[in-house]
Design a protein around this motif. Structure first.
Motif, PDB file in Angstrom:
ATOM      1  N   THR A  67       9.262   6.969 -19.295  1.00 25.30           N
ATOM      2  CA  THR A  67      10.302   6.542 -20.230  1.00 25.30           C
ATOM      3  C   THR A  67       9.895   5.216 -20.868  1.00 25.30           C
ATOM      4  O   THR A  67       9.038   4.508 -20.353  1.00 25.30           O
ATOM      5  N   TRP A  68      10.513   4.930 -21.999  1.00 26.84           N
ATOM      6  CA  TRP A  68      10.264   3.677 -22.698  1.00 26.84           C
ATOM      7  C   TRP A  68      11.171   2.585 -22.142  1.00 26.84           C
ATOM      8  O   TRP A  68      12.307   2.846 -21.771  1.00 26.84           O
ATOM      9  N   ALA A  69      10.680   1.369 -22.124  1.00 24.26           N
ATOM     10  CA  ALA A  69      11.489   0.224 -21.707  1.00 24.26           C
ATOM     11  C   ALA A  69      11.948  -0.524 -22.949  1.00 24.26           C
ATOM     12  O   ALA A  69      11.136  -0.848 -23.812  1.00 24.26           O
ATOM     13  N   GLY A  70      13.240  -0.800 -23.017  1.00 19.71           N
ATOM     14  CA  GLY A  70      13.762  -1.598 -24.106  1.00 19.71           C
ATOM     15  C   GLY A  70      13.514  -3.078 -23.857  1.00 19.71           C
ATOM     16  O   GLY A  70      13.188  -3.497 -22.737  1.00 19.71           O
ATOM     17  N   LEU A  71      13.676  -3.865 -24.880  1.00 18.98           N
ATOM     18  CA  LEU A  71      13.443  -5.302 -24.778  1.00 18.98           C
ATOM     19  C   LEU A  71      14.352  -5.949 -23.730  1.00 18.98           C
ATOM     20  O   LEU A  71      13.902  -6.791 -22.947  1.00 18.98           O
ATOM     21  N   GLU A  72      15.603  -5.549 -23.675  1.00 20.92           N
ATOM     22  CA  GLU A  72      16.532  -6.124 -22.700  1.00 20.92           C
ATOM     23  C   GLU A  72      16.032  -5.884 -21.266  1.00 20.92           C
ATOM     24  O   GLU A  72      16.085  -6.785 -20.424  1.00 20.92           O
ATOM     25  N   ILE A  73      15.524  -4.706 -21.007  1.00 12.78           N
ATOM     26  CA  ILE A  73      15.002  -4.374 -19.680  1.00 12.78           C
ATOM     27  C   ILE A  73      13.749  -5.185 -19.385  1.00 12.78           C
ATOM     28  O   ILE A  73      13.585  -5.728 -18.285  1.00 12.78           O
ATOM     29  N   LEU A  74      12.849  -5.289 -20.355  1.00  7.70           N
ATOM     30  CA  LEU A  74      11.630  -6.075 -20.153  1.00  7.70           C
ATOM     31  C   LEU A  74      11.956  -7.541 -19.862  1.00  7.70           C
ATOM     32  O   LEU A  74      11.311  -8.170 -19.026  1.00  7.70           O
ATOM     33  N   VAL A  75      12.960  -8.067 -20.528  1.00  8.19           N
ATOM     34  CA  VAL A  75      13.369  -9.458 -20.295  1.00  8.19           C
ATOM     35  C   VAL A  75      13.957  -9.605 -18.886  1.00  8.19           C
ATOM     36  O   VAL A  75      13.631 -10.558 -18.175  1.00  8.19           O
ATOM     37  N   LYS A  76      14.803  -8.672 -18.460  1.00  4.92           N
ATOM     38  CA  LYS A  76      15.355  -8.736 -17.105  1.00  4.92           C
ATOM     39  C   LYS A  76      14.238  -8.703 -16.064  1.00  4.92           C
ATOM     40  O   LYS A  76      14.232  -9.483 -15.115  1.00  4.92           O
ATOM     41  N   LEU A  77      13.292  -7.776 -16.237  1.00  2.18           N
ATOM     42  CA  LEU A  77      12.195  -7.649 -15.283  1.00  2.18           C
ATOM     43  C   LEU A  77      11.314  -8.890 -15.284  1.00  2.18           C
ATOM     44  O   LEU A  77      10.918  -9.381 -14.224  1.00  2.18           O
ATOM     45  N   SER A  78      11.021  -9.398 -16.468  1.00  3.34           N
ATOM     46  CA  SER A  78      10.149 -10.578 -16.544  1.00  3.34           C
ATOM     47  C   SER A  78      10.816 -11.802 -15.937  1.00  3.34           C
ATOM     48  O   SER A  78      10.145 -12.634 -15.322  1.00  3.34           O
ATOM     49  N   THR A  79      12.126 -11.909 -16.058  1.00  3.97           N
ATOM     50  CA  THR A  79      12.850 -13.031 -15.467  1.00  3.97           C
ATOM     51  C   THR A  79      12.735 -12.993 -13.945  1.00  3.97           C
ATOM     52  O   THR A  79      12.402 -13.999 -13.313  1.00  3.97           O
ATOM     53  N   VAL A  80      12.978 -11.837 -13.365  1.00  8.21           N
ATOM     54  CA  VAL A  80      12.896 -11.702 -11.912  1.00  8.21           C
ATOM     55  C   VAL A  80      11.460 -11.896 -11.426  1.00  8.21           C
ATOM     56  O   VAL A  80      11.213 -12.565 -10.421  1.00  8.21           O
ATOM     57  N   LEU A  81      10.499 -11.331 -12.146  1.00  9.18           N
ATOM     58  CA  LEU A  81       9.097 -11.403 -11.725  1.00  9.18           C
ATOM     59  C   LEU A  81       8.413 -12.705 -12.139  1.00  9.18           C
ATOM     60  O   LEU A  81       7.265 -12.939 -11.793  1.00  9.18           O
ATOM     61  N   GLN A  82       9.121 -13.522 -12.904  1.00 11.83           N
ATOM     62  CA  GLN A  82       8.623 -14.830 -13.363  1.00 11.83           C
ATOM     63  C   GLN A  82       7.325 -14.713 -14.166  1.00 11.83           C
ATOM     64  O   GLN A  82       6.336 -15.395 -13.889  1.00 11.83           O
ATOM     65  N   VAL A  83       7.367 -13.803 -15.141  1.00  5.64           N
ATOM     66  CA  VAL A  83       6.272 -13.651 -16.098  1.00  5.64           C
ATOM     67  C   VAL A  83       6.877 -13.603 -17.492  1.00  5.64           C
ATOM     68  O   VAL A  83       8.096 -13.523 -17.654  1.00  5.64           O
ATOM     69  N   GLU A  84       6.050 -13.660 -18.500  1.00  6.39           N
ATOM     70  CA  GLU A  84       6.521 -13.514 -19.872  1.00  6.39           C
ATOM     71  C   GLU A  84       6.680 -12.023 -20.188  1.00  6.39           C
ATOM     72  O   GLU A  84       5.867 -11.208 -19.717  1.00  6.39           O
ATOM     73  N   PRO A  85       7.668 -11.637 -20.995  1.00  4.15           N
ATOM     74  CA  PRO A  85       7.808 -10.226 -21.357  1.00  4.15           C
ATOM     75  C   PRO A  85       6.522  -9.650 -21.957  1.00  4.15           C
ATOM     76  O   PRO A  85       6.188  -8.485 -21.718  1.00  4.15           O
ATOM     77  N   ALA A  86       5.797 -10.458 -22.682  1.00 12.44           N
ATOM     78  CA  ALA A  86       4.548  -9.993 -23.305  1.00 12.44           C
ATOM     79  C   ALA A  86       3.498  -9.594 -22.274  1.00 12.44           C
ATOM     80  O   ALA A  86       2.591  -8.805 -22.587  1.00 12.44           O
ATOM     81  N   ASP A  87       3.613 -10.093 -21.036  1.00 16.60           N
ATOM     82  CA  ASP A  87       2.646  -9.729 -19.999  1.00 16.60           C
ATOM     83  C   ASP A  87       2.658  -8.232 -19.705  1.00 16.60           C
ATOM     84  O   ASP A  87       1.646  -7.680 -19.274  1.00 16.60           O
ATOM     85  N   PHE A  88       3.779  -7.578 -19.950  1.00 20.66           N
ATOM     86  CA  PHE A  88       3.850  -6.133 -19.731  1.00 20.66           C
ATOM     87  C   PHE A  88       3.092  -5.351 -20.795  1.00 20.66           C
ATOM     88  O   PHE A  88       2.812  -4.174 -20.614  1.00 20.66           O
ATOM     89  N   LEU A  89       2.766  -6.004 -21.909  1.00 15.97           N
ATOM     90  CA  LEU A  89       2.105  -5.319 -23.032  1.00 15.97           C
ATOM     91  C   LEU A  89       0.617  -5.623 -23.135  1.00 15.97           C
ATOM     92  O   LEU A  89      -0.020  -5.229 -24.113  1.00 15.97           O
ATOM     93  N   GLN A  90       0.067  -6.301 -22.146  1.00 18.56           N
ATOM     94  CA  GLN A  90      -1.356  -6.629 -22.169  1.00 18.56           C
ATOM     95  C   GLN A  90      -2.178  -5.399 -21.786  1.00 18.56           C
ATOM     96  O   GLN A  90      -2.021  -4.861 -20.698  1.00 18.56           O
ATOM     97  N   ARG A  91      -3.032  -4.974 -22.700  1.00 21.75           N
ATOM     98  CA  ARG A  91      -3.921  -3.839 -22.389  1.00 21.75           C
ATOM     99  C   ARG A  91      -4.927  -4.281 -21.338  1.00 21.75           C
ATOM    100  O   ARG A  91      -5.391  -5.414 -21.361  1.00 21.75           O
ATOM    101  N   PRO A  92      -5.277  -3.377 -20.420  1.00 20.78           N
ATOM    102  CA  PRO A  92      -6.266  -3.749 -19.410  1.00 20.78           C
ATOM    103  C   PRO A  92      -7.632  -3.999 -20.053  1.00 20.78           C
ATOM    104  O   PRO A  92      -7.952  -3.416 -21.090  1.00 20.78           O
ATOM    105  N   ALA A  93      -8.399  -4.878 -19.437  1.00 20.22           N
ATOM    106  CA  ALA A  93      -9.751  -5.167 -19.933  1.00 20.22           C
ATOM    107  C   ALA A  93     -10.565  -3.882 -19.861  1.00 20.22           C
ATOM    108  O   ALA A  93     -10.464  -3.118 -18.901  1.00 20.22           O
ATOM    109  N   LYS A  94     -11.372  -3.663 -20.890  1.00 22.83           N
ATOM    110  CA  LYS A  94     -12.212  -2.475 -20.899  1.00 22.83           C
ATOM    111  C   LYS A  94     -13.334  -2.644 -19.888  1.00 22.83           C
ATOM    112  O   LYS A  94     -13.962  -3.695 -19.808  1.00 22.83           O
TER     113      LYS A  94
END
Length: 77
Positions: free
Chosen positions: A44-71
């Motif tokens: 399923t897709w995560a909405g911005l509100e969900i990403l913000v909630k998760l990032s707050t608890v995990l103490q990361v920036e929401p953008a960290d969830f969108l980082q493509r893995p290094a090739k």
């Protein structure tokens, strides 16, 4: 890798690094545990509100969830 899979892999990795179970993360972020499971499977897709909630608890920036893995290089030297 599609964006759902990128978010799934990052969420799973960050959650484990921070020592959260899916259940404890769901409780802290006020999100249903089965929804966390679906996010981590890329089902399923995560909405911005969900990403913000998760990032707050995990103490990361929401953008960290969108980082493509290094090739990874497929060639051996």
């Amino acid at each position: 890798m599609d964006w759902r899979q990128v978010v799934a892999a990052n969420l799973r990795r960050i959650r484990r690094e921070r020592g959260f179970s899916q259940e404890s993360l769901a409780f802290e972020a006020d999100i249903n545990r089965t929804y966390i499971s679906k996010l981590e499977k890329g089902a399923t897709w995560a909405g911005l509100e969900i990403l913000v909630k998760l990032s707050t608890v995990l103490q990361v920036e929401p953008a960290d969830f969108l980082q493509r893995p290094a090739k990874k290089s497929g060639r051996k030297s």
